[in-house]
Scaffold this active site. Structure first.
Site, PDB file in Angstrom:
ATOM      1  CB  CYS A  92      89.792  38.004  10.021  1.00 16.73           C
ATOM      2  SG  CYS A  92      91.001  37.111  11.004  1.00 16.73           S
ATOM      3  CG  HIS A  94      92.550  35.180  14.020  1.00 15.64           C
ATOM      4  ND1 HIS A  94      92.621  35.292  12.639  1.00 15.64           N
ATOM      5  CD2 HIS A  94      93.664  35.801  14.490  1.00 15.64           C
ATOM      6  CE1 HIS A  94      93.726  35.934  12.305  1.00 15.64           C
ATOM      7  NE2 HIS A  94      94.373  36.250  13.414  1.00 15.64           N
ATOM      8  CG  ASP A 253      93.082  30.299  11.349  1.00 13.47           C
ATOM      9  OD1 ASP A 253      93.626  30.381  12.467  1.00 13.47           O
ATOM     10  OD2 ASP A 253      92.139  31.020  11.006  1.00 13.47           O
ATOM     11  N   GLY A 258      87.590  31.717  13.065  1.00 21.17           N
ATOM     12  CA  GLY A 258      86.286  32.262  13.446  1.00 21.17           C
ATOM     13  C   GLY A 258      85.272  32.288  12.322  1.00 21.17           C
TER      14      GLY A 258
END
Length: 337
Positions: A92, A94, A253, A258
């Protein structure tokens, strides 16, 4: 509180509008020698806790969380287990951009340095090296270097019910994604998020039935996480490129994603559309932006892969203390979507 059977404490953050619930209290020690083993044990015995924290009434359909655990890689400062509406994810981005700040601010890194502090976070997909801006008092923007990212397959034709034949690339940026231009669904940027969610979700569902994925390190990493709908602007440009990542159980999202932009850079690099060191800016559905660039070509199993640097900002939104009363059945977690 009388009759309370569970209590959880969290710090709340967001990156580009995408939530991150950092779980500080409420989980006991999780058995397993590795993070992947810990996740398997959580799936067997701790789903009630994930649902309580991710689902309503404490969370929502698009909630996202992370549990910090002891790492099994010696050079890591901490290990991270990510969770969402469907289960657990392998990477992940973010979360990396928010967690970098959190880890420095909480003193998990014992000797922070100026102007940047290095933070090593072990994710299920591997070690992620992050650098957090720090002036001695306040943390700021974060950049991280991805695990090896690669283009798994290109130009796969798939017949998606309700949308007809489309062509996708499958790319890995810590998780596997299908990449598809929005125009293939006969939509443009005026399309609602719900319409994009439906199209991307249908694409993921269809691909899962017919696509066999493999990963150089572990079969636990070899699954399609979602579909990223893009503006089709894959050739290098200084212009901003837009995308929406729909992952897990059709979760959207809010940020550019990311691991998603990592996968896009890997796709573009393998297709010779971008060179080492060229930076692109990616925009998500909230108009928030990440920058990303390929920084090093590497070999990963049988793949020619690339390390990608992703940069962005995470922010604090508060802290929470959640409880569950023993007789509260609805309060254990539900979703209406």
């Amino acid at each position: 509180m009388k009759g309370t059977m569970a209590e959880f404490v969290t710090t709340e953050m967001h990156t580009g509008g995408e939530p991150l619930r950092i779980i500080e209290k409420g989980y006991s020690d999780i058995p397993g020698a590795t993070i992947l083993e810990k996740i398997q044990n959580m799936k067997k015995t701790m789903e009630d806790k994930r649902k309580l924290l991710m689902f309503e009434p404490r969370g929502h359909f698009d909630m996202y969380g992370v549990l910090l655990v002891p790492p099994d890689i010696p050079s890591a400062d901490v290990g991270a287990i990510f969770m969402h509406n469907q289960g657990y994810s392998t990477m992940c981005g973010h979360a990396m951009l928010a967690l970098g700040r959190y880890i420095v601010d909480k003193g998990i890194v014992k000797n922070p340095t100026i102007p940047e502090t290095k933070v090593n976070i072990q994710c299920p997909c591997g070690l992620v090296e992050s650098y957090v801006k720090y002036d001695g008092k306040k943390t700021g923007a974060v950049r991280f270097f991805s695990v090896p990212a690669f283009l798994f397959a290109k130009e796969i034709s798939v017949d998606v019910p309700g949308y007809g034949k489309i062509t996708v690339d499958i790319s890995y940026g810590g998780a596997f994604y299908a990449l598809v231009a929005l125009s293939q669904y006969k939509m443009d940027r005026s399309a609602t998020i719900q319409k994009i969610r439906d199209a991307a979700g249908a694409t993921t569902d269809t691909l899962k039935k017919q696509l066999k994925l493999t990963h150089p390190d572990s079969e636990d990493l070899a699954f399609l996480y979602g579909t990223i709908v893009t503006d089709g602007k894959d050739q290098y440009s200084e212009d901003v490129s837009w995308n929406v990542c729909v992952f897990a159980e059709r979760e959207v999202d809010r940020s550019p994603c990311g691991s998603g932009v990592t996968a896009r850079i890997a796709q573009q690099y393998t297709r010779n559309l971008i060179k080492i060191g060229q930076t692109r800016t990616f925009e998500g559905p909230t108009s928030s932006r990440f920058t990303a660039k390929p920084v090093k070509e590497v070999t990963y199993g049988d793949y020619s892969a690339v390390i990608v640097e992703v940069s962005g900002n995470g922010y604090y939104t508060g802290t929470s203390k959640f409880t569950l009363e023993a007789d509260d059945k609805i309060g254990r977690g539900f979703l209406l979507n």
